[in-house]
Design a protein around this motif. Sequence first.
Motif, PDB file in Angstrom:
ATOM      1  N   ARG A  56       0.841  -1.207   0.000  1.00  0.00           N
ATOM      2  CA  ARG A  56       0.000   0.000   0.000  1.00  0.00           C
ATOM      3  C   ARG A  56       0.874   1.253   0.000  1.00  0.00           C
ATOM      4  NH1 ARG A  56      -3.931   0.300   4.684  1.00  0.00           N
ATOM      5  NH2 ARG A  56      -5.371   1.354   3.282  1.00  0.00           N
ATOM      6  N   ARG A  57       0.329   2.328  -0.533  1.00  0.00           N
ATOM      7  CA  ARG A  57       1.038   3.608  -0.567  1.00  0.00           C
ATOM      8  C   ARG A  57       0.623   4.479   0.618  1.00  0.00           C
ATOM      9  NH1 ARG A  57       3.662   5.335  -5.048  1.00  0.00           N
ATOM     10  NH2 ARG A  57       3.658   3.964  -6.866  1.00  0.00           N
ATOM     11  N   ALA A  58       1.535   5.324   1.049  1.00  0.00           N
ATOM     12  CA  ALA A  58       1.234   6.239   2.144  1.00  0.00           C
ATOM     13  C   ALA A  58       0.203   7.275   1.695  1.00  0.00           C
ATOM     14  CB  ALA A  58       2.498   6.942   2.610  1.00  0.00           C
ATOM     15  N   VAL A  59      -0.708   7.610   2.605  1.00  0.00           N
ATOM     16  CA  VAL A  59      -1.681   8.665   2.369  1.00  0.00           C
ATOM     17  C   VAL A  59      -1.282   9.929   3.127  1.00  0.00           C
ATOM     18  CG1 VAL A  59      -4.106   9.343   2.670  1.00  0.00           C
ATOM     19  CG2 VAL A  59      -3.537   7.011   1.976  1.00  0.00           C
ATOM     20  N   ARG A  60      -0.732   9.750   4.323  1.00  0.00           N
ATOM     21  CA  ARG A  60      -0.252  10.862   5.138  1.00  0.00           C
ATOM     22  C   ARG A  60       1.198  10.593   5.516  1.00  0.00           C
ATOM     23  NH1 ARG A  60      -5.045  13.606   6.839  1.00  0.00           N
ATOM     24  NH2 ARG A  60      -3.668  15.129   7.821  1.00  0.00           N
ATOM     25  N   SER A  61       1.921  11.653   5.940  1.00  0.00           N
ATOM     26  CA  SER A  61       3.338  11.446   6.250  1.00  0.00           C
ATOM     27  C   SER A  61       3.891  12.593   7.078  1.00  0.00           C
ATOM     28  CB  SER A  61       4.149  11.317   4.956  1.00  0.00           C
ATOM     29  OG  SER A  61       4.365  12.584   4.368  1.00  0.00           O
ATOM     30  N   ASP A  62       5.103  12.377   7.596  1.00  0.00           N
ATOM     31  CA  ASP A  62       5.849  13.443   8.264  1.00  0.00           C
ATOM     32  C   ASP A  62       6.187  14.570   7.301  1.00  0.00           C
ATOM     33  OD1 ASP A  62       5.845  12.171  10.697  1.00  0.00           O
ATOM     34  OD2 ASP A  62       7.870  11.346  10.504  1.00  0.00           O
ATOM     35  N   PHE A  63       6.145  14.275   6.007  1.00  0.00           N
ATOM     36  CA  PHE A  63       6.542  15.253   5.002  1.00  0.00           C
ATOM     37  C   PHE A  63       5.404  16.171   4.589  1.00  0.00           C
ATOM     38  CE2 PHE A  63       9.197  11.482   4.676  1.00  0.00           C
ATOM     39  CZ  PHE A  63      10.454  12.035   4.832  1.00  0.00           C
ATOM     40  N   ASP A  64       4.191  15.910   5.077  1.00  0.00           N
ATOM     41  CA  ASP A  64       3.068  16.791   4.762  1.00  0.00           C
ATOM     42  C   ASP A  64       3.342  18.216   5.237  1.00  0.00           C
ATOM     43  OD1 ASP A  64       1.820  14.558   3.756  1.00  0.00           O
ATOM     44  OD2 ASP A  64       0.499  14.275   5.488  1.00  0.00           O
ATOM     45  N   LEU A  65       3.966  18.337   6.412  1.00  0.00           N
ATOM     46  CA  LEU A  65       4.300  19.648   6.956  1.00  0.00           C
ATOM     47  C   LEU A  65       5.713  20.087   6.575  1.00  0.00           C
ATOM     48  CD1 LEU A  65       2.837  19.381  10.587  1.00  0.00           C
ATOM     49  CD2 LEU A  65       1.751  20.296   8.536  1.00  0.00           C
ATOM     50  N   ASN A  66       6.464  19.170   5.938  1.00  0.00           N
ATOM     51  CA  ASN A  66       7.862  19.461   5.578  1.00  0.00           C
ATOM     52  C   ASN A  66       8.135  19.021   4.146  1.00  0.00           C
ATOM     53  OD1 ASN A  66       8.992  20.148   8.456  1.00  0.00           O
ATOM     54  ND2 ASN A  66       7.860  18.232   8.706  1.00  0.00           N
ATOM     55  N   PRO A  67       7.487  19.632   3.173  1.00  0.00           N
ATOM     56  CA  PRO A  67       7.614  19.144   1.790  1.00  0.00           C
ATOM     57  C   PRO A  67       9.020  19.252   1.220  1.00  0.00           C
ATOM     58  CG  PRO A  67       6.457  21.262   1.871  1.00  0.00           C
ATOM     59  CD  PRO A  67       6.570  20.780   3.280  1.00  0.00           C
ATOM     60  N   TRP A 127       3.384  13.848  20.341  1.00  0.00           N
ATOM     61  CA  TRP A 127       3.870  14.588  19.187  1.00  0.00           C
ATOM     62  C   TRP A 127       4.437  13.638  18.137  1.00  0.00           C
ATOM     63  CZ3 TRP A 127       9.177  15.361  17.645  1.00  0.00           C
ATOM     64  CH2 TRP A 127      10.103  14.665  18.456  1.00  0.00           C
ATOM     65  N   GLY A 128       4.878  14.237  17.027  1.00  0.00           N
ATOM     66  CA  GLY A 128       5.533  13.454  15.986  1.00  0.00           C
ATOM     67  C   GLY A 128       4.588  12.515  15.261  1.00  0.00           C
ATOM     68  N   VAL A 129       5.061  11.308  14.995  1.00  0.00           N
ATOM     69  CA  VAL A 129       4.278  10.334  14.238  1.00  0.00           C
ATOM     70  C   VAL A 129       2.952  10.037  14.933  1.00  0.00           C
ATOM     71  CG1 VAL A 129       4.216   7.943  13.425  1.00  0.00           C
ATOM     72  CG2 VAL A 129       6.294   9.298  13.147  1.00  0.00           C
ATOM     73  N   THR A 130       2.984   9.866  16.252  1.00  0.00           N
ATOM     74  CA  THR A 130       1.758   9.545  16.986  1.00  0.00           C
ATOM     75  C   THR A 130       0.713  10.635  16.799  1.00  0.00           C
ATOM     76  OG1 THR A 130       3.021   8.291  18.620  1.00  0.00           O
ATOM     77  CG2 THR A 130       0.806   8.984  19.244  1.00  0.00           C
ATOM     78  N   ALA A 131       1.117  11.878  16.961  1.00  0.00           N
ATOM     79  CA  ALA A 131       0.180  12.982  16.779  1.00  0.00           C
ATOM     80  C   ALA A 131      -0.236  13.114  15.313  1.00  0.00           C
ATOM     81  CB  ALA A 131       0.801  14.281  17.273  1.00  0.00           C
ATOM     82  N   GLY A 132       0.684  12.836  14.386  1.00  0.00           N
ATOM     83  CA  GLY A 132       0.338  12.878  12.977  1.00  0.00           C
ATOM     84  C   GLY A 132      -0.723  11.849  12.610  1.00  0.00           C
ATOM     85  N   ILE A 133      -0.622  10.662  13.195  1.00  0.00           N
ATOM     86  CA  ILE A 133      -1.619   9.616  12.970  1.00  0.00           C
ATOM     87  C   ILE A 133      -2.957  10.029  13.572  1.00  0.00           C
ATOM     88  CG2 ILE A 133      -2.255   7.264  13.647  1.00  0.00           C
ATOM     89  CD1 ILE A 133       0.698   6.501  13.246  1.00  0.00           C
ATOM     90  N   VAL A 134      -2.925  10.635  14.757  1.00  0.00           N
ATOM     91  CA  VAL A 134      -4.154  11.136  15.387  1.00  0.00           C
ATOM     92  C   VAL A 134      -4.817  12.177  14.487  1.00  0.00           C
ATOM     93  CG1 VAL A 134      -5.047  12.509  17.305  1.00  0.00           C
ATOM     94  CG2 VAL A 134      -3.452  10.632  17.754  1.00  0.00           C
ATOM     95  N   ARG A 135      -4.012  13.114  13.988  1.00  0.00           N
ATOM     96  CA  ARG A 135      -4.553  14.158  13.127  1.00  0.00           C
ATOM     97  C   ARG A 135      -5.189  13.572  11.872  1.00  0.00           C
ATOM     98  NH1 ARG A 135      -6.048  19.616  13.234  1.00  0.00           N
ATOM     99  NH2 ARG A 135      -6.139  20.320  11.057  1.00  0.00           N
ATOM    100  N   ALA A 136      -4.514  12.601  11.262  1.00  0.00           N
ATOM    101  CA  ALA A 136      -5.049  11.965  10.056  1.00  0.00           C
ATOM    102  C   ALA A 136      -6.360  11.244  10.359  1.00  0.00           C
ATOM    103  CB  ALA A 136      -4.026  10.983   9.484  1.00  0.00           C
TER     104      ALA A 136
END
Length: 220
Positions: free
Chosen positions: A24-35, A190-199
């Motif tokens: 599967r391909r990523a839908v969200r990522s750490d790079f969303d805020l850091n393109p 914060w970080g990945v955990t918070a990013g997953i929550v946000r998604a």
Amino acid sequence: MSHASLRDRLLERLEPVEVWRADRRAVRSDFDLNPQAERPLAQLRPAAVLIAIVARADGASVVMTRRSDSLASHTGQIAFPGGRLDPGETAAQAALREAWEEVALDPASVEVLGLGDPYETGTGFLVTPVIGWLTSPPDLTPSPDEVAEVFETPWDFLIDPVNHRRDFYDLDEGARRWFWAVPWQDRYIWGVTAGIVRALADRLYGDEPRADAAVAEDAA
């Protein structure tokens, strides 16, 4: 109190576990805020986390951990139970296994409702959030080698976008890295955990004109 509204929303808006595939391909990522950030060139390594929602009488909550200070990486950070997939495992199987190994959460007590959006981390993992439902509070024991503490965070606080904020840190070379954060009491999620929550919040409540009201109704 009834949690029917939240459970129905999860069943309606999550992806069925049957759609999971290792490629599967990523839908969200750490790079969303850091393109502009440099992405790893290696193939992403598959991983999974379990977002275990507990239907408590006084409101839904989510099982979370604080990682052991003796681990080689991400020491002391807040996380969901989870880790890398073993060969031949699905994301759901890995999430349940890791939750058993980390906090002794009995897989038989978890009803897997579905999957959240695949999330690419800056360290080269593709993390699948697996959302589980517990009808009664679990009896949990953290594994001292991996987990310093296990606790529950109120669903309505964690998932409400009003509590999500964008924070940053500056690297030695001067670049700035942005990340999502959800501070709760004395804990900094914060970080990945918070990013997953946000998604997950976007997936469940992104089209609601009053997301806060919908979250409050579901958590009751």
